[in-house]
Design a protein around this motif. Structure first.
Motif, PDB file in Angstrom:
ATOM      1  N   GLY A  28       0.804  -1.213   0.000  1.00  0.00           N
ATOM      2  CA  GLY A  28       0.000   0.000   0.000  1.00  0.00           C
ATOM      3  C   GLY A  28       0.836   1.260   0.000  1.00  0.00           C
ATOM      4  O   GLY A  28       2.054   1.245   0.186  1.00  0.00           O
ATOM      5  N   SER A  29       0.134   2.350  -0.225  1.00  0.00           N
ATOM      6  CA  SER A  29       0.726   3.688  -0.270  1.00  0.00           C
ATOM      7  C   SER A  29       0.173   4.488   0.896  1.00  0.00           C
ATOM      8  O   SER A  29      -1.046   4.648   1.025  1.00  0.00           O
ATOM      9  N   GLY A  30       1.062   4.986   1.750  1.00  0.00           N
ATOM     10  CA  GLY A  30       0.647   5.794   2.897  1.00  0.00           C
ATOM     11  C   GLY A  30       1.072   7.236   2.713  1.00  0.00           C
ATOM     12  O   GLY A  30       2.146   7.513   2.155  1.00  0.00           O
ATOM     13  N   GLN A  31       0.262   8.152   3.169  1.00  0.00           N
ATOM     14  CA  GLN A  31       0.602   9.571   3.071  1.00  0.00           C
ATOM     15  C   GLN A  31       1.974   9.818   3.704  1.00  0.00           C
ATOM     16  O   GLN A  31       2.165   9.566   4.893  1.00  0.00           O
ATOM     17  N   GLN A  32       2.903  10.303   2.895  1.00  0.00           N
ATOM     18  CA  GLN A  32       4.275  10.437   3.378  1.00  0.00           C
ATOM     19  C   GLN A  32       4.373  11.506   4.462  1.00  0.00           C
ATOM     20  O   GLN A  32       3.686  12.520   4.417  1.00  0.00           O
ATOM     21  N   HIS A  33       5.225  11.237   5.457  1.00  0.00           N
ATOM     22  CA  HIS A  33       5.581  12.136   6.565  1.00  0.00           C
ATOM     23  C   HIS A  33       4.600  12.100   7.742  1.00  0.00           C
ATOM     24  O   HIS A  33       4.873  12.712   8.768  1.00  0.00           O
ATOM     25  N   GLY A  34       3.466  11.419   7.633  1.00  0.00           N
ATOM     26  CA  GLY A  34       2.587  11.280   8.786  1.00  0.00           C
ATOM     27  C   GLY A  34       3.149  10.264   9.769  1.00  0.00           C
ATOM     28  O   GLY A  34       3.832   9.316   9.373  1.00  0.00           O
ATOM     29  N   SER A  35       2.868  10.440  11.059  1.00  0.00           N
ATOM     30  CA  SER A  35       3.401   9.516  12.073  1.00  0.00           C
ATOM     31  C   SER A  35       2.310   9.102  13.058  1.00  0.00           C
ATOM     32  O   SER A  35       1.398   9.871  13.369  1.00  0.00           O
ATOM     33  N   VAL A  36       2.419   7.855  13.542  1.00  0.00           N
ATOM     34  CA  VAL A  36       1.448   7.249  14.444  1.00  0.00           C
ATOM     35  C   VAL A  36       2.183   6.774  15.697  1.00  0.00           C
ATOM     36  O   VAL A  36       3.254   6.173  15.600  1.00  0.00           O
ATOM     37  N   TYR A  37       1.589   7.008  16.874  1.00  0.00           N
ATOM     38  CA  TYR A  37       2.252   6.745  18.148  1.00  0.00           C
ATOM     39  C   TYR A  37       1.461   5.689  18.919  1.00  0.00           C
ATOM     40  O   TYR A  37       0.363   5.944  19.405  1.00  0.00           O
ATOM     41  N   TRP A  38       2.027   4.484  19.001  1.00  0.00           N
ATOM     42  CA  TRP A  38       1.388   3.371  19.704  1.00  0.00           C
ATOM     43  C   TRP A  38       1.718   3.451  21.191  1.00  0.00           C
ATOM     44  O   TRP A  38       2.865   3.673  21.574  1.00  0.00           O
ATOM     45  N   THR A  39       0.739   3.200  22.023  1.00  0.00           N
ATOM     46  CA  THR A  39       0.970   3.233  23.468  1.00  0.00           C
ATOM     47  C   THR A  39       1.618   1.936  23.944  1.00  0.00           C
ATOM     48  O   THR A  39       1.587   0.912  23.245  1.00  0.00           O
ATOM     49  N   LYS A  40       2.213   1.962  25.127  1.00  0.00           N
ATOM     50  CA  LYS A  40       2.853   0.768  25.677  1.00  0.00           C
ATOM     51  C   LYS A  40       1.826  -0.356  25.833  1.00  0.00           C
ATOM     52  O   LYS A  40       0.730  -0.147  26.332  1.00  0.00           O
ATOM     53  N   GLY A  41       2.214  -1.532  25.384  1.00  0.00           N
ATOM     54  CA  GLY A  41       1.338  -2.697  25.462  1.00  0.00           C
ATOM     55  C   GLY A  41       0.438  -2.881  24.254  1.00  0.00           C
ATOM     56  O   GLY A  41      -0.284  -3.882  24.158  1.00  0.00           O
TER      57      GLY A  41
END
Length: 502
Positions: A28-41
């Motif tokens: 797939g193609s994801g919008q470049q430069h976006g970031s996602v922050y997963w929480t612990k666990g």
């Protein structure tokens, strides 16, 4: 929103009786430069334990330490960009290291801002994904690696070793390497599709997920740029950027080279379909919408009249050169303003910087040619500076402006090569599909397979096709534009100096 979008699109495909059981690989193609922050666990509690009786959005509500992702449109990190460049020894050093100087939209400065303004949230973050690796993570039910091509758009990756740069990491935030996880080649397998999708949507249980990448690298793949010397020009919105959803009127130039020259003016990424070469990219804010303004003012809002005026004027515009910035420009970084110059003539009757006269405006026909020649000549100048060969092997033009054969003919004359157009407009999505096939074939063969061999196997109805629209202009005219290029570059530098002094 992105999680729910995946739920929605798969549900719509079920209603359309899509044959999920026939799918061998997904990318797939994801919008470049976006970031996602997963929480612990999040990995153990959420990703690995998806329940096929429930939708994704319900199960992942508590999986993120930050609810709203920074994306490419955010420009609030100027202070962080300056600090990162200073910490690694300056903008030029960061550019040589990572392929780009620090940009507000890049993920490194975004992460530094999170660390500086939300320390508790940063420390509560288990993994930082890009949009591309985030979507791949949903599909494999595990943290997917950031691929080399999209990873280069972060100001964090050593462009040449394709590993996280210790200097860039230290300049950004503590403990960041662990939060980013390992990098991986773009054609590598992220993992098998999670059983959630097999049970809920009846996918092929052997379906593989190939690493996702950014929209710009996927657009390169979708335009079948697979050899050094290839160049693509996206002609904006009315005109449309190759990633489709960026209705911004920008111009983009990207191509392939084996000898990149990272510059403060553009970007260098690893090629997503060839580990031995690099993708170079230039971005301009003033594209189709700026041309449209000149059309409205000089051609009664008619593209037909615009083209007629363009044809009335001779190549090189009798020394009339314009610089048009409806919006503050990225390349070069100049403020809003229109600038008109009439060049002098030197020995041999060639135009030069001597006796340049600045004037308020041109007559309508000269204004039309000045904006078109100026935009294309600027692309040639900056493409050469960042390592693209001139003339290129070929140019593929995309976007609404690529329907204008007068523009394409001028591109062919200025760059000195033939110009083609793509049959399909959705090059980022098509590129992701081609990359899925490429990764699957590499896995089946147990070795890297050139993308060109994949394209040869593809169906002519569904795969990339391009059509010749303008043959290369004369060698003499190409050389004349080559002589004009340093004149334009010098005036551009003068305008930069004036803007800095102001």
């Amino acid at each position: 929103m992105w999680v729910e979008a995946l739920d929605l699109v798969l549900t719509k495909m079920v209603r359309a009786n899509f044959p999920f059981n026939k799918v061998n690989a997904i990318s797939g193609s994801g919008q470049q430069h976006g970031s996602v922050y997963w929480t612990k666990g999040a990995q153990q509690l959420h990703l690995k334990n998806l329940d096929p009786s429930k939708d994704l959005v319900t199960q992942l509500q508590e999986a993120f330490s930050i609810k709203d992702s920074p994306v490419w449109m955010d420009s609030s990190t100027s202070a962080q960009c300056s600090a990162i460049e200073k910490a690694v020894g300056g903008a030029a050093k960061l550019t040589a290291l990572t392929g780009s100087r620090a940009f507000e939209r890049f993920t490194g400065p975004q992460v530094r801002k999170v660390y500086e303004t939300q320390k508790e949230t940063y420390h509560a973050t288990e993994r930082v994904s890009l949009v591309s690796s985030f979507m791949a993570s949903l599909l494999v039910g595990n943290y997917a690696s950031i691929d080399h091509s999209d990873g280069a758009g972060m100001n964090l990756m050593d462009l040449h070793s394709r590993t996280w740069s210790p200097d860039a990491l230290d300049a950004t935030a503590p403990g960041l390497e662990k939060k980013l996880g390992p990098l991986a080649p773009s054609h590598a397998i992220a993992g098998k599709l999670h059983s959630y999708f097999v049970q809920r949507f009846h996918f092929n249980p052997k379906c593989l997920v190939v690493n996702w990448s950014g929209d710009n690298p996927c657009s390169l793949a979708g335009l079948a740029l697979n050899r050094p010397g290839d160049l693509a020009i996206s002609m904006g919105t009315s005109d449309t950027c190759p990633c489709l959803y960026r209705s911004c009127g920008r111009l983009q130039v990207f191509g392939l080279t084996r000898t990149p020259q990272p510059s403060l003016e553009g970007h260098v990424f690893p090629n997503p379909v060839d580990p031995e070469s690099f993708m170079v990219m230039l971005c301009y804010k003033n594209g189709s919408l700026t041309r449209e303004d000149i059309r409205n003012e000089c051609a009664d809002r008619s593209w037909e009249k615009f083209n007629s005026l363009l044809e009335e004027t001779p190549p090189l515009n009798e020394g009339k050169m314009g610089f048009y910035y409806k919006e503050a420009e990225i390349l070069p970084p100049l403020p809003v303003g229109y600038h008109h110059f009439i060049l002098g003539r030197g020995d041999g009757n060639a135009f030069d910087n001597l006796n340049v006269q600045k004037v308020p405006k041109f007559d309508p026909a000269a204004e039309v040619r000045a904006i078109v020649e100026g935009q294309i000549l600027s692309m040639r100048i900056h493409a050469e500076r960042i390592g693209m060969q001139c003339p290129p092997e070929r140019i593929i033009a995309t976007g609404g402006g690529s329907a204008n054969k007068h523009l394409l003919a001028l591109i062919a004359s200025i760059f000195g090569c033939s110009v083609y157009t793509a049959q399909r407009p959705d090059s980022a999505a098509l590129g992701a599909a081609l990359r899925a096939a490429h990764g699957w074939i590499c896995q089946e063969q147990g070795t890297f397979v050139p993308m060109a061999s994949v394209l040869k196997q593809a169906s002519g109805e569904n795969a990339f096709q391009c059509h010749l629209q303008a043959k290369a202009g004369s060698d003499e005219l190409h050389a004349q534009y080559g002589d004009l290029a340093p004149v334009r570059a010098k005036i551009e530098q003068q305008l930069l100096g004036e803007s800095i002094s102001c």
